[in-house]
Motif scaffolding. Structure first.
Motif, short mmCIF file in Angstrom:
data_model
loop_
_atom_site.label_atom_id
_atom_site.label_comp_id
_atom_site.label_asym_id
_atom_site.label_seq_id
_atom_site.Cartn_x
_atom_site.Cartn_y
_atom_site.Cartn_z
N LEU A 181 13.73 -5.97 3.79
CA LEU A 181 11.89 -6.41 3.67
C LEU A 181 11.43 -6.03 3.71
CD1 LEU A 181 13.53 -10.06 6.41
CD2 LEU A 181 13.70 -9.74 3.03
N SER A 182 10.20 -6.09 3.59
CA SER A 182 8.41 -5.03 3.47
C SER A 182 8.43 -5.54 5.09
CB SER A 182 7.81 -5.71 2.92
OG SER A 182 6.51 -5.26 2.90
N ALA A 183 8.04 -4.76 5.89
CA ALA A 183 7.54 -4.75 6.80
C ALA A 183 6.20 -3.96 6.81
CB ALA A 183 8.32 -3.16 7.96
N SER A 239 0.86 -1.30 0.22
CA SER A 239 0.20 0.25 0.20
C SER A 239 0.36 0.76 0.20
CB SER A 239 -0.74 0.14 1.15
OG SER A 239 0.45 -0.28 2.26
N ARG A 240 2.23 1.31 0.57
CA ARG A 240 3.19 2.16 0.47
C ARG A 240 4.19 1.63 -0.69
NH1 ARG A 240 7.32 1.02 3.24
NH2 ARG A 240 6.56 -0.33 5.45
N HIS A 241 5.66 2.51 -0.77
CA HIS A 241 6.60 3.02 -1.09
C HIS A 241 7.98 2.15 -0.45
CE1 HIS A 241 6.05 5.40 -4.87
NE2 HIS A 241 5.02 4.08 -4.94
N PHE A 242 8.59 1.35 -0.62
CA PHE A 242 9.70 1.10 0.45
C PHE A 242 10.13 3.04 1.58
CE2 PHE A 242 14.58 2.53 0.54
CZ PHE A 242 15.30 1.81 1.91
N ASN A 243 10.94 2.54 3.16
CA ASN A 243 10.70 3.11 3.81
C ASN A 243 11.60 3.28 5.13
OD1 ASN A 243 8.90 3.26 5.84
ND2 ASN A 243 7.10 4.08 4.83
N ALA A 244 11.81 4.26 5.80
CA ALA A 244 12.59 3.43 7.16
C ALA A 244 11.80 2.40 7.68
CB ALA A 244 12.75 5.32 7.71
N ASP A 245 10.96 2.23 7.30
CA ASP A 245 10.02 1.14 8.51
C ASP A 245 10.46 0.31 8.17
OD1 ASP A 245 8.27 3.21 10.54
OD2 ASP A 245 6.76 2.78 8.92
N ASP A 246 10.75 -0.67 6.98
CA ASP A 246 11.22 -1.66 6.21
C ASP A 246 13.02 -1.75 6.53
OD1 ASP A 246 8.59 -1.83 4.96
OD2 ASP A 246 9.57 -0.05 3.88
N THR A 260 13.78 -4.68 9.40
CA THR A 260 15.01 -6.03 8.94
C THR A 260 16.08 -6.47 9.85
OG1 THR A 260 14.33 -5.04 6.05
CG2 THR A 260 16.59 -6.30 7.10
N PHE A 261 16.34 -5.43 10.53
CA PHE A 261 17.88 -4.95 11.82
C PHE A 261 17.04 -4.67 12.84
CE2 PHE A 261 19.79 -3.09 7.38
CZ PHE A 261 20.90 -4.01 7.67
N ASN A 262 15.67 -4.40 13.44
CA ASN A 262 15.25 -4.78 14.51
C ASN A 262 15.20 -6.28 14.98
OD1 ASN A 262 15.78 -2.21 15.63
ND2 ASN A 262 14.42 -1.43 15.08
N ARG A 263 14.47 -7.09 13.52
CA ARG A 263 14.99 -8.70 13.33
C ARG A 263 15.48 -9.02 14.11
NH1 ARG A 263 13.74 -12.85 9.98
NH2 ARG A 263 15.03 -11.71 8.33
N MET A 264 16.82 -8.88 13.38
CA MET A 264 18.31 -9.29 14.02
C MET A 264 18.01 -8.98 15.20
SD MET A 264 20.08 -9.78 9.74
CE MET A 264 19.79 -8.33 9.33
N LYS A 301 7.99 -17.39 0.79
CA LYS A 301 7.56 -16.17 -0.46
C LYS A 301 7.70 -15.58 -0.30
CE LYS A 301 2.88 -19.49 0.15
NZ LYS A 301 1.41 -19.38 0.19
N PRO A 302 9.14 -14.82 -1.07
CA PRO A 302 9.69 -13.64 -0.35
C PRO A 302 8.47 -12.65 -1.57
CG PRO A 302 10.86 -15.36 -1.98
CD PRO A 302 9.82 -15.91 -1.84
N ILE A 303 9.39 -11.64 -0.57
CA ILE A 303 8.98 -10.03 -1.26
C ILE A 303 9.79 -9.18 -0.80
CG2 ILE A 303 6.92 -8.17 -0.62
CD1 ILE A 303 5.84 -10.16 -2.23
N GLY A 304 9.96 -8.73 -1.86
CA GLY A 304 11.60 -7.93 -2.04
C GLY A 304 11.33 -6.42 -2.89
N THR A 305 12.33 -5.42 -3.22
CA THR A 305 12.40 -4.22 -4.39
C THR A 305 13.33 -5.01 -5.69
OG1 THR A 305 14.09 -3.65 -3.22
CG2 THR A 305 12.03 -3.08 -2.11
N GLY A 306 13.85 -6.01 -5.37
CA GLY A 306 14.96 -6.25 -6.47
C GLY A 306 14.48 -5.97 -8.14
N PRO A 307 15.53 -6.47 -8.91
CA PRO A 307 14.95 -6.58 -10.67
C PRO A 307 14.39 -7.72 -11.18
CG PRO A 307 17.16 -7.42 -10.75
CD PRO A 307 16.52 -7.11 -8.73
N PHE A 308 13.87 -8.42 -9.77
CA PHE A 308 13.32 -9.79 -10.51
C PHE A 308 12.11 -10.34 -9.28
CE2 PHE A 308 16.80 -9.90 -13.03
CZ PHE A 308 16.44 -10.10 -14.30
#
Length: 531
Positions: free
Chosen positions: A182-184, A106-113, A117-121, A202-209
Motif C-alpha cells: 500500500l501507499s504510505a 508526489s513520489r515513486h514507490f519506496n521502502a516507506d511503503d 504495509t507491514f508495520n500497520r499489521m 477507494k484503493p490505491i496500488g501499483t498494479g496493472p489496473f
C-alpha cells in the motif's frame, strides 16, 4: 497542383485519411460470483475479496502465473542470512502508485511503503491502525505478528525483515494477497483528512489496473494503468467484474459474449460448455478441500464421540455423486493429495450410521437434539452447491436421530459470523494459497487461526506443537515427518469432516489469450488479451 487539389477534395469529403484511425478501446468482462467486502487485502481471506483486489496491487514477490514458483515483483532480488532470520529485499526503481480524484502521488514507490504495509499489521499502536481498527486474519493466523521482529529500511530502496525464528515458508507467504503493498503517502493523507477507511473503499496500488468504481452486487470497473512498470502485462483498456451469484446467469452471459471469463459453472453445464465452439474450458486438478467444520466450543460438539458419530453418518460417496457429479475426488485428509507431505496412510472411519447412533447414545445425546448447519450462499471451487450438500447432510444426520436447521447469510456476513464462532456446524473449504503445508495445517487448524480461518475453534496443544516445529525446520523431509504426525492427530480428533477435492473447470471465450488457471484459485488478468 491537380494532385494536391484532388487529395484535398477527398479529405474534405472524409473519404481518405493520412493518419491511422484510433483503435477502439478493448474491454474484458469477468463474471464474478459475489461482492467483495472491500479492497484492503490484509483484512480479508476469501477468494472473492482477493480476486477483486488482485488487479490493483503488487507484492514484493509474486507467484508465476499458473504456477507455484515465486518470482520478483516490487522487489527485484533478495538475500537470506545464513541463520535464516534476516531477509533483505532490493526494491524496484521507478514504480508509480495510482491516483484518484483526491490523491496524486508526489513520489515513486519506496521502502516507506513497505514499512507502512507491514508495520500497520505488526504494531497495534500504529497511528493508522488506531484510527482505523481492523483485524489481519492471514497475518495473525500464520503467526507472522509474533515471528516478524521488525521491518526496517537500510536505504530508500532496501528493506530488511528480521524474524524471531526460522520460517521455512516466509517467501511463499509474502507472495500471498494479504502482503499487497500500500501507499504510505496515501495512508498519511487519509489519516490527515479523517478518512482512513477509504484505504479499502477507494484503493490505491501499483498494479496493472486502477480502481474506477464499485457498485455492490452489480459491478466493479477498472481502467488500464498506463504507467504500469511492466507495460507488457496491460493488454486491455478496461476490466469489468460483472457480479452474478447465479451460476446459470453467468453461463448465459458467457455464451452471449456479455462476459468473456466466468467461474464455478454448475457440473451439469460443463458438457455443453465444452461442446461450444466459441468457448474453451480449462480443466485442472483442484488444489482445494471442501469440508464440514464442527464448532468444538458449542455443545455437544465439544465431545469427541459426537464428532466421530457425525463424521461416520456422512454419506460422502452419495454427496460426490450428487453435488459434485463426479467432478471431484473423495477427501479423507485435511489437505489435498497434491500437497507435498500429504499422508496417504490416513483412512476414513467409514460410513456407518448404526455405529454413529451408538456413539451418540454413549455421549448422552438425546434423539431429536437440534443444531444449526450453516451453508454457503455462493459456489466455491471446493463446493459447487452448498445448499444441496446441506440438505443431504440434514437427511444423513436425521437418520441417526439429529434435527438439523439449515442457516445461510450473504457471503461476507457468513464469513464474519463463522469466524466469530456463531455456528454449530458449517460448510466451508479452502484453496491453497502458497504451496506450503503450513498454509493448510497452520492457517486452518492451529490455535492462532481461531478467529480467522479456524472455523472449528479447535485448539489442540499436541497438534499445534507439531505444526510450529515443522515451520522452523528447513529440510523438507524433516518437515514432512512432522506434518504427517499433525495430520494423524487432526484425523483422530475430528474437528472437521473432509468431503471432497473438486476438479476446477474454467470456462472462457475462445477469444481470450494469456489466461492461466492458478493452482491457488486466483483469477489474474495481467497479461490477458482479447481478440
Amino acid at each position: 497542383m491537380r494532385l494536391t487539389q484532388t487529395v484535398a477534395s477527398v479529405l474534405s469529403l472524409g473519404l481518405l485519411t493520412l493518419a491511422p484511425q484510433a483503435q477502439a478501446a478493448k474491454s474484458l468482462v469477468f463474471c464474478s460470483e459475489s461482492s467483495p467486502s472491500g479492497f484492503d487485502t490484509a483484512q480479508y481471506t476469501s477468494a472473492t475479496d482477493n480476486d477483486a483486489a488482485e488487479p490493483l496491487y503488487n507484492r514484493l514477490v509474486e507467484f508465476e502465473k499458473g504456477g507455484t514458483v515465486v518470482t520478483p515483483a516490487l522487489a527485484t532480488r533478495w538475500e537470506v542470512s545464513e541463520d535464516g532470520l534476516s531477509y533483505t529485499f532490493h526494491l524496484r526503481e521507478g514504480v508509480v502508485f495510482h491516483d484518484n480524484k483526491a490523491f496524486t502521488p508526489s513520489r515513486h514507490f519506496n521502502a516507506d511503503d513497505v514499512l507502512f504495509t507491514f508495520n500497520r499489521m505488526l504494531d497495534k499502536q500504529h497511528p493508522f491502525r488506531k484510527a482505523y481498527p481492523t483485524e489481519f486474519p492471514y497475518f495473525v493466523g500464520m503467526s507472522l505478528d509474533k515471528n516478524i521482529a521488525r521491518v526496517e529500511k537500510s536505504d530508500p530502496m532496501t528493506v530488511v525483515f528480521t524474524l524471531n525464528s526460522v520460517d521455512a515458508a516466509f517467501i511463499q507467504n509474502l507472495a500471498m494477497s494479504f502482503a499487497s503493498i500500500l501507499s504510505a503517502e496515501y495512508a498519511e493523507q487519509l489519516l490527515t483528512s479523517g478518512k482512513p477507511s477509504d484505504i479499502t473503499h477507494k484503493p490505491i496500488g501499483t498494479g496493472p489496473f486502477k480502481f474506477q468504481r464499485y457498485q455492490k452486487d452489480s459491478q466493479i470497473r477498472y481502467a488500464a494503468n498506463k504507467a504500469y512498470w511492466d507495460p507488457s502485462q496491460v493488454k486491455v483498456d478496461n476490466l469489468i467484474f460483472s457480479i452474478n451469484t447465479d451460476a446459470s446467469v453467468r453461463v448465459q452471459k458467457l455464451r452471449k459474449n456479455e462476459c468473456q471469463i466466468t467461474l464455478h459453472p454448475r457440473p451439469a453445464d460443463l458438457e455443453a460448455l465444452k461442446q461450444d465452439p466459441t468457448l474453451q474450458v480449462i480443466e485442472k486438478p483442484g488444489f482445494n478441500l471442501g469440508y464440514i467444520a464442527y464448532n468444538v466450543r458449542h455443545q455437544p460438539f465439544d465431545q469427541l464421540q459426537v464428532r466421530q458419530a457425525m463424521d461416520m453418518a456422512v454419506n460422502k460417496a452419495e454427496i460426490i455423486k450428487t453435488v459434485y457429479q463426479q467432478a471431484g475426488q473423495l477427501a479423507v485428509n485435511s489437505m489435498p493429495p497434491t500437497q507435498w507431505s500429504y499422508d496417504d496412510t490416513i483412512k476414513d472411519a467409514g460410513y456407518d450410521p448404526e455405529k454413529a447412533k451408538a456413539l451418540l447414545k454413549a455421549a448422552g445425546v438425546k434423539e431429536g437434539t437440534e443444531f444449526t448447519l450453516w451453508a454457503m450462499p455462493v459456489q466455491r471451487p471446493y463446493n459447487p452447491n452448498a445448499k444441496l450438500m446441506a440438505e443431504m447432510l440434514q437427511a444423513d444426520w436425521a437418520r441417526i436421530g439429529l434435527k438439523v436447521k439449515i442457516v445461510s447469510y450473504e457471503w461476507g456476513e457468513y464469513l464474519k459470523r463463522t469466524k466469530d464462532g456463531e455456528h454449530d456446524v458449517a460448510l466451508i473449504g479452502w484453496t491453497g494459497d502458497n504451496g506450503d503445508p503450513d498454509n493448510w495445517l497452520g492457517t486452518l487448524y492451529s490455535c492462532n487461526a481461531i478467529g480467522s480461518n479456524n472455523y472449528s475453534m479447535w485448539c489442540d496443544e499436541r497438534f499445534d506443537q507439531l505444526v510450529k516445529q515443522a515451520r522452523i525446520v528447513t529440510d523438507r523431509a524433516q518437515r514432512s515427518v512432522l506434518y504427517k504426525q499433525a495430520q494423524q492427530r487432526l484425523k483422530e480428533q475430528v474437528p472437521i469432516t473432509p468431503i471432497a477435492h473438486s476438479t476446477v473447470n474454467q470456462p472462457l471465450s475462445a477469444k481470450i489469450e494469456g489466461f492461466k488457471v492458478s493452482p491457488f484459485g486466483r483469477n489474474v488478468f495481467s497479461g490477458v488479451s482479447i481478440d
